[in-house]
Motif scaffolding. Structure first.
Motif, PDB file in Angstrom:
ATOM      1  N   SER A 338     -22.912  14.126  10.366  1.00  0.00           N
ATOM      2  CA  SER A 338     -23.180  12.711  10.091  1.00  0.00           C
ATOM      3  C   SER A 338     -23.155  11.863  11.357  1.00  0.00           C
ATOM      4  O   SER A 338     -23.143  10.635  11.292  1.00  0.00           O
ATOM      5  N   ASN A 339     -23.137  12.510  12.520  1.00  0.00           N
ATOM      6  CA  ASN A 339     -23.132  11.800  13.804  1.00  0.00           C
ATOM      7  C   ASN A 339     -24.576  11.674  14.287  1.00  0.00           C
ATOM      8  O   ASN A 339     -25.233  12.666  14.599  1.00  0.00           O
ATOM      9  N   LEU A 340     -25.085  10.445  14.347  1.00  0.00           N
ATOM     10  CA  LEU A 340     -26.479  10.175  14.695  1.00  0.00           C
ATOM     11  C   LEU A 340     -26.549   9.646  16.120  1.00  0.00           C
ATOM     12  O   LEU A 340     -26.019   8.576  16.425  1.00  0.00           O
ATOM     13  N   SER A 341     -27.203  10.389  16.993  1.00  0.00           N
ATOM     14  CA  SER A 341     -27.318  10.007  18.397  1.00  0.00           C
ATOM     15  C   SER A 341     -28.595   9.196  18.616  1.00  0.00           C
ATOM     16  O   SER A 341     -29.681   9.603  18.190  1.00  0.00           O
ATOM     17  N   VAL A 342     -28.466   8.059  19.320  1.00  0.00           N
ATOM     18  CA  VAL A 342     -29.578   7.114  19.444  1.00  0.00           C
ATOM     19  C   VAL A 342     -29.946   6.892  20.909  1.00  0.00           C
ATOM     20  O   VAL A 342     -29.094   6.552  21.737  1.00  0.00           O
ATOM     21  N   ALA A 343     -31.233   7.070  21.214  1.00  0.00           N
ATOM     22  CA  ALA A 343     -31.779   6.767  22.536  1.00  0.00           C
ATOM     23  C   ALA A 343     -32.347   5.358  22.527  1.00  0.00           C
ATOM     24  O   ALA A 343     -32.588   4.773  21.472  1.00  0.00           O
ATOM     25  N   GLY A 409     -22.722   9.740   4.382  1.00  0.00           N
ATOM     26  CA  GLY A 409     -23.166   9.477   5.743  1.00  0.00           C
ATOM     27  C   GLY A 409     -24.168  10.502   6.218  1.00  0.00           C
ATOM     28  O   GLY A 409     -25.125  10.185   6.936  1.00  0.00           O
ATOM     29  N   TYR A 410     -23.966  11.749   5.819  1.00  0.00           N
ATOM     30  CA  TYR A 410     -24.915  12.814   6.158  1.00  0.00           C
ATOM     31  C   TYR A 410     -26.292  12.529   5.567  1.00  0.00           C
ATOM     32  O   TYR A 410     -27.326  12.665   6.238  1.00  0.00           O
ATOM     33  N   GLN A 411     -26.334  12.124   4.301  1.00  0.00           N
ATOM     34  CA  GLN A 411     -27.613  11.822   3.658  1.00  0.00           C
ATOM     35  C   GLN A 411     -28.295  10.627   4.306  1.00  0.00           C
ATOM     36  O   GLN A 411     -29.520  10.595   4.450  1.00  0.00           O
TER      37      GLN A 411
END
Length: 625
Positions: A338-343, A409-411
């Motif tokens: 559920s950890n979303l990495s953002v550029a 959070g994963y979904q």
């Protein structure tokens, strides 16, 4: 029959590594401080006092995680004591209390702060309530506002924790709605209606009415750096034009949790406390616009704690213009599902020159250049960085949770990735090759209101435990080839006119497609992790289709045996069924010749990265074998 064993040949549109040559800073730590965790089987925290006696003093603990913060500052035997604890069979791990920093880019020119009156005189269009003016990137924010339902009750508002430098709650935007603000500031009702100096809700924090300062351990989270207030303004601005007056009531609530001080740095211990607090006090989204190059198992555990409680974590990828696949940035690079990495992307949707990237470890792009938002003193200012890109995603996630509150959070991470806007400029730089699409995210989330919360099981694979397993041997297994599935097509045979039998090892396709060409190394037969997975594989060659069941996958590369009947330029289609059997994904590639490897391979240059990202996450909780 002549057979060729090949490694996967991948064509990725990568920007030259030389153009991104800046290095991330080495990990630094708070002098003399460590995070330690005792094994639960040995008694956990109960044995800490005896084990630490004469070696370290206890500074604090994290009851829900079993982690303790200890100090050896000024102890001449620090190195000896650390080594003794590291080798103690009752200790699960001990590590330095690393320093983390905000992910903001220093401005090239003079900083310009504008009051609301100055903003009006310089940009009258921004005062239109239906206009999104914080960034001019085509993210469809205003259209998303039209799509949103008219929820208004406080209980319907999603809490977004901003783990950062604090917040100026006196800024017009964060004042109560009755006082002309947005009412976006989270309120701990038990403390607000309780007695001063009393822990009314018994959560371990006294008078935490709107948030907490983990540096000074008080409820005063005043922002002394600008960064946290700016980030919070982006979160609120995802739901309305924060430059228009009168302001609308905010559709999300911001929980300010200060662990970064003036100058924008803070300790891992305090970051963990903030994450733990956010999860335990109702946050559905946690925004982390900060990071560091040092891996922390304790912080990994904290992000996992958030995942287990179905919280979405949004993390800035970093601003060193480097590849996170090769030089990880934490918490962005933790593989927690559920950890979303953002550029960061520009207003033209290409990658910002400063932004970290990673075809495997960075998930989506978001506007992060010259973003106008709130700063202390009731002013606004433009800032750039992945620090600015992440909270836009966090704010939109909060709005999407309003529409589909049952999602985990994963979904939500999957929904953000799948709804993102495909962009060739981001091919090979983020896993989805896409920039967040606000309108489509909200539109899609409205259709998922009845979807039940679910997520795969996840057990952290800690960095120290990730050494490649030894290959069990056998020439047939070369170059990552796993358990083969063989099925002869019609008219098969060894003659020149016959149809080839094709042997396919199904590997972890998404990870393969997001990495530069991996060379076949005969000295490392088992270089990659394998996982248990029951899936059906179909391989189409021309009008022939081979069907078989595959029980193992690996993250090495796609290897296959073929003969002259599989001509160069042929099309190979892989249909991969999800572990639960509900979805089937199709990935189509072209057979090409690699001069470098002198072998055939499959090029997936036109595969849909959003689809591949979903396949990758199917495997995130699988069991290693």
């Amino acid at each position: 029959m002549k057979r060729i064993l090949s490694c996967l040949f991948i064509s990725l549109n990568l920007i030259s590594i030389a153009a991104w040559a800046q290095q991330q800073p080495p990990g630094t730590a708070v002098p003399g401080e460590y995070l330690i965790k005792f094994k639960a089987s040995s008694g956990g925290a109960a044995i800490a006092q005896n084990k630490l006696m004469g070696k370290a003093s206890l500074k604090g603990s994290f009851p829900g995680l079993g982690i303790m913060q200890v100090s050896m500052k000024g102890d001449a035997n620090e190195k000896i004591n650390v080594e003794a604890l590291k080798n103690d069979p009752d200790v699960e791990y001990i590590e330095p209390n690393f320093i983390l920093e905000k992910s903001e880019v220093a401005p090239n020119g003079p900083v310009e702060r504008l009051s609301y009156e100055q903003l009006v005189s310089t940009n009258a269009a921004s005062t239109d309530p239906s206009t999104y003016a914080q960034s001019s990137a085509n993210t469809g924010v205003a259209a998303a506002w039209v799509e949103m339902t008219a929820l208004s009750q406080v209980s319907d508002k999603v809490v977004v924790a901003v783990v950062d430098t604090g917040l100026d709650k006196r800024h017009d935007v964060f004042k109560p709605y009755a006082m002309g603000g947005t009412g976006a500031l989270w309120v701990n009702e038990a403390e607000a209606n309780g007695l001063p100096g009393v822990d009314d809700d018994q959560n371990g924090f006294v008078d935490d009415i709107n948030g907490w300062n983990f540096i000074n351990n008080t409820g005063n989270f005043l922002d002394d750096d600008d960064h946290g207030t700016h980030v919070a303004g982006i979160v609120v601005g995802a739901g309305q034009n924060i430059f228009a007056r009168p302001l609308q009531e905010s559709k999300v609530l911001v929980m300010p949790l200060k662990f970064l001080g003036a100058g924008g740095s803070g300790s891992t211990a305090n970051a963990i406390r903030a994450i733990y607090y956010a999860v335990n006090n109702g946050a559905r989204v946690i925004n982390n616009s900060w990071g560091g190059a040092a891996y922390s198992r304790a912080l990994h555990d904290a992000i996992t704690y958030a995942y287990d409680r179905r919280v979405l974590v949004v993390s800035a990828a970093g601003n060193y213009a480097s590849n996170n696949d090769l030089q990880p940035m934490y918490p962005s690079s933790y593989d927690v599902p559920s950890n979303l990495s953002v550029a960061s992307t520009t207003r033209f949707d290409d990658l910002s020159s400063f932004s970290n990237y990673g075809a495997n470890s960075v998930h989506v792009g978001s506007p992060g250049e010259y973003i106008e938002s709130t700063v202390p003193g009731n002013k606004t200012m433009k800032m750039s960085g992945t620090s600015m890109a992440a909270p836009f995603v966090a704010g939109m996630a909060g709005l999407a949770f309003r529409e589909a509150p049952s999602l985990s959070g994963y979904q939500m991470k999957q929904l953000i990735m799948q709804s993102a806007d495909q962009n060739n400029y981001l091919n090979g730089l983020v896993s989805t090759s896409a920039r967040i699409d606000a309108r489509y995210l909200i539109e899609t989330s409205k259709q998922m209101v009845a979807i039940a919360s679910e997520q795969p099981s996840y057990k952290p694979s800690y960095l120290a435990e990730r050494a490649p397993a030894a290959e069990s041997g056998g020439a047939a297994a070369g170059c990552g080839l796993v358990k083969a599935v063989t099925r002869q097509g019609p008219g098969s045979g060894s003659g020149a006119g016959g149809t080839a039998g094709v042997v396919v090892g199904l590997l972890l396709v998404p990870l393969v497609l997001w990495q530069v060409l991996r060379l076949c190394d005969p000295k490392n037969k088992r270089r990659y992790e394998r996982f248990k997975m029951n899936s059906e594989i179909r391989v189409s060659v021309g009008d022939r289709e081979l069907i078989g069941a595959v029980n193992t996958i690996s993250e090495g590369g796609l290897s296959f045996n073929t003969d002259q009947a599989l001509e160069k330029g042929g099309i190979v289609t892989m249909r991969i069924q999800s572990p639960d059997g509900h979805e089937v994904i199709e990935v189509q590639g072209q057979v090409v010749w690699s001069e470098k490897n002198q072998a055939y391979g499959v090029q997936f240059a036109n595969a849909k990265q959003g689809t591949l990202a979903m396949i990758r996450d199917w495997t995130s909780g699988l069991i290693k074998t």
